[in-house]
Scaffold this motif. Structure first.
Motif, PDB file in Angstrom:
ATOM      1  N   ALA A 189     -12.430  21.195  18.875  1.00  0.00           N
ATOM      2  CA  ALA A 189     -13.838  21.173  18.487  1.00  0.00           C
ATOM      3  C   ALA A 189     -14.469  22.550  18.662  1.00  0.00           C
ATOM      4  O   ALA A 189     -15.303  22.970  17.844  1.00  0.00           O
ATOM      5  N   ALA A 190     -14.081  23.275  19.706  1.00  0.00           N
ATOM      6  CA  ALA A 190     -14.578  24.640  19.877  1.00  0.00           C
ATOM      7  C   ALA A 190     -14.095  25.534  18.744  1.00  0.00           C
ATOM      8  O   ALA A 190     -14.840  26.393  18.256  1.00  0.00           O
ATOM      9  N   ARG A 191     -12.865  25.345  18.309  1.00  0.00           N
ATOM     10  CA  ARG A 191     -12.371  26.107  17.156  1.00  0.00           C
ATOM     11  C   ARG A 191     -13.148  25.745  15.892  1.00  0.00           C
ATOM     12  O   ARG A 191     -13.412  26.614  15.047  1.00  0.00           O
ATOM     13  N   ALA A 192     -13.526  24.477  15.750  1.00  0.00           N
ATOM     14  CA  ALA A 192     -14.333  24.076  14.597  1.00  0.00           C
ATOM     15  C   ALA A 192     -15.676  24.799  14.599  1.00  0.00           C
ATOM     16  O   ALA A 192     -16.184  25.172  13.533  1.00  0.00           O
ATOM     17  N   LEU A 193     -16.255  25.005  15.775  1.00  0.00           N
ATOM     18  CA  LEU A 193     -17.513  25.754  15.839  1.00  0.00           C
ATOM     19  C   LEU A 193     -17.331  27.165  15.313  1.00  0.00           C
ATOM     20  O   LEU A 193     -18.209  27.698  14.625  1.00  0.00           O
ATOM     21  N   ASP A 194     -16.215  27.784  15.650  1.00  0.00           N
ATOM     22  CA  ASP A 194     -15.952  29.132  15.160  1.00  0.00           C
ATOM     23  C   ASP A 194     -15.854  29.147  13.638  1.00  0.00           C
ATOM     24  O   ASP A 194     -16.299  30.096  12.982  1.00  0.00           O
ATOM     25  N   LEU A 195     -15.293  28.079  13.051  1.00  0.00           N
ATOM     26  CA  LEU A 195     -15.164  27.996  11.597  1.00  0.00           C
ATOM     27  C   LEU A 195     -16.507  27.724  10.924  1.00  0.00           C
ATOM     28  O   LEU A 195     -16.824  28.302   9.882  1.00  0.00           O
ATOM     29  N   LEU A 196     -17.297  26.839  11.505  1.00  0.00           N
ATOM     30  CA  LEU A 196     -18.512  26.358  10.854  1.00  0.00           C
ATOM     31  C   LEU A 196     -19.728  27.219  11.152  1.00  0.00           C
ATOM     32  O   LEU A 196     -20.667  27.260  10.355  1.00  0.00           O
ATOM     33  N   ALA A 197     -19.749  27.856  12.315  1.00  0.00           N
ATOM     34  CA  ALA A 197     -20.846  28.742  12.726  1.00  0.00           C
ATOM     35  C   ALA A 197     -22.223  28.088  12.603  1.00  0.00           C
ATOM     36  O   ALA A 197     -23.136  28.654  12.007  1.00  0.00           O
ATOM     37  N   PRO A 198     -22.430  26.905  13.176  1.00  0.00           N
ATOM     38  CA  PRO A 198     -23.783  26.337  13.194  1.00  0.00           C
ATOM     39  C   PRO A 198     -24.642  27.066  14.221  1.00  0.00           C
ATOM     40  O   PRO A 198     -24.146  27.860  15.026  1.00  0.00           O
ATOM     41  N   ARG A 199     -25.921  26.780  14.216  1.00  0.00           N
ATOM     42  CA  ARG A 199     -26.791  27.329  15.253  1.00  0.00           C
ATOM     43  C   ARG A 199     -26.667  26.535  16.553  1.00  0.00           C
ATOM     44  O   ARG A 199     -26.851  27.081  17.643  1.00  0.00           O
ATOM     45  N   ALA A 233     -16.559  26.313  24.091  1.00  0.00           N
ATOM     46  CA  ALA A 233     -17.432  26.778  23.022  1.00  0.00           C
ATOM     47  C   ALA A 233     -18.076  28.109  23.378  1.00  0.00           C
ATOM     48  O   ALA A 233     -18.302  28.955  22.503  1.00  0.00           O
ATOM     49  N   ALA A 234     -18.376  28.314  24.652  1.00  0.00           N
ATOM     50  CA  ALA A 234     -18.984  29.577  25.076  1.00  0.00           C
ATOM     51  C   ALA A 234     -18.049  30.754  24.837  1.00  0.00           C
ATOM     52  O   ALA A 234     -18.502  31.884  24.639  1.00  0.00           O
ATOM     53  N   VAL A 235     -16.751  30.479  24.814  1.00  0.00           N
ATOM     54  CA  VAL A 235     -15.764  31.528  24.556  1.00  0.00           C
ATOM     55  C   VAL A 235     -15.511  31.674  23.050  1.00  0.00           C
ATOM     56  O   VAL A 235     -15.515  32.779  22.508  1.00  0.00           O
ATOM     57  N   ALA A 236     -15.289  30.544  22.364  1.00  0.00           N
ATOM     58  CA  ALA A 236     -14.910  30.582  20.949  1.00  0.00           C
ATOM     59  C   ALA A 236     -16.083  30.895  20.031  1.00  0.00           C
ATOM     60  O   ALA A 236     -15.902  31.524  18.975  1.00  0.00           O
ATOM     61  N   ALA A 237     -17.278  30.430  20.390  1.00  0.00           N
ATOM     62  CA  ALA A 237     -18.452  30.592  19.517  1.00  0.00           C
ATOM     63  C   ALA A 237     -19.682  30.849  20.382  1.00  0.00           C
ATOM     64  O   ALA A 237     -20.577  30.004  20.479  1.00  0.00           O
ATOM     65  N   PRO A 238     -19.758  32.007  21.020  1.00  0.00           N
ATOM     66  CA  PRO A 238     -20.822  32.245  22.012  1.00  0.00           C
ATOM     67  C   PRO A 238     -22.227  32.241  21.435  1.00  0.00           C
ATOM     68  O   PRO A 238     -23.196  32.084  22.193  1.00  0.00           O
ATOM     69  N   LYS A 239     -22.382  32.405  20.129  1.00  0.00           N
ATOM     70  CA  LYS A 239     -23.717  32.409  19.531  1.00  0.00           C
ATOM     71  C   LYS A 239     -24.245  30.999  19.265  1.00  0.00           C
ATOM     72  O   LYS A 239     -25.408  30.842  18.901  1.00  0.00           O
ATOM     73  N   VAL A 240     -23.398  29.985  19.423  1.00  0.00           N
ATOM     74  CA  VAL A 240     -23.811  28.604  19.162  1.00  0.00           C
ATOM     75  C   VAL A 240     -24.428  28.011  20.427  1.00  0.00           C
ATOM     76  O   VAL A 240     -23.816  28.044  21.498  1.00  0.00           O
TER      77      VAL A 240
END
Length: 257
Positions: A189-199, A233-240
């Motif tokens: 799911a954290a990898r999915a955040l990196d792909l989708l880049a939601p807010r 998620a804080a590692v894979a997509a820190p802006k989310v």
């Protein structure tokens, strides 16, 4: 009004956007076959009020007939194409306005557009038999764009189908000690955040139901996925911005475009 999301447990959420209430995969039971609800009170009567209800696939913890029967008459229900043929009990939902949908469909509900997208998941009603109905995700477009993934694994075209979204509701666990193929765990799911880049993102589908008599079998798979998703998620997509609501808690993600 900014989008507001209430997590009732498992995959059941209320999404309020543009004065329209969207309910996902309603499951209002304290027990389902060999599963029992171990955390969180049953959803309140408020959860049963919706303008449209989205069912992601045919598994009984997502297409739960007694919960659908409890919905107010006239509620609109979107279910996977073929469900009325595969699940005869669904034909008894005559008090609801039922529409079968498939990936690529777009349904207007009030000021919202509900886009239907694919999911990578074995969505058969039973664990054996032919695939006759697709597993789905949904993108709810109003003042915000919110992706409800249903049950899914990662797939190559996920970002292409989903498009740009502000909020992602992602499954991070399950209801048993092992996740099979076609699921997201906290790491995927954290990898999915990196792909989708939601807010913003909200973890769902964990920490609610567990098999009877298996409390001591891999209990971390019940308790840990939400916190593990926040950490990864804080590692894979820190802006989310990740929100981890408690059962029955309403959150208002920051979704300014």
């Amino acid at each position: 009004m900014p989008v507001e999301i209430t997590w009732w447990g498992h995959a059941t959420c209320t999404i309020e956007d543009s004065n329209t209430r969207v309910l996902t995969d309603p499951l209002f039971a304290s027990r389902l076959a060999h599963l029992r609800r171990r955390r969180g009170a049953l959803p309140s009567d408020e959860a049963r009020r919706a303008d449209v209800v989205l069912v992601s696939h045919l598994h009984a913890d997502h297409l739960h007939l007694p919960s659908l029967e409890a919905l107010d008459p006239g509620t609109r229900l979107l279910i996977p194409r073929g469900a009325l043929r595969v699940v005869p009990g669904a034909r008894r939902l005559r008090h609801l306005h039922v529409t079968e949908v498939a990936p690529g469909d777009g349904i207007r509900v009030g000021d919202l557009l509900v886009r239907v997208v694919p999911a990578r998941h074995d969505g058969r009603r039973l664990p054996v038999g032919p695939h006759r109905s697709p597993a789905l995700g949904f993108v709810i477009e109003g003042e915000a764009r919110t992706y409800f993934a249903g049950d899914t694994g990662l797939f190559d075209t996920m970002a292409d189908w989903v498009g740009q979204v502000e909020v992602a509701l992602l499954p991070v666990g399950g209801w048993g000690p092992f996740l099979g193929e076609g699921h997201l765990d906290a790491g995927r799911a954290a990898r999915a955040l990196d792909l989708l880049a939601p807010r913003a993102a909200i973890p769902v589908h964990y920490g609610t139901y567990w098999p009877i008599g298996m409390d001591a079998v891999r209990p971390h798979e019940f308790h840990a996925p939400g916190d593990e998703f926040v950490r990864l998620a804080a590692v894979a997509a820190p802006k989310v911005a990740v929100h981890k609501p408690a059962h029955g808690e309403r959150v208002r993600p920051e979704v300014a475009r």
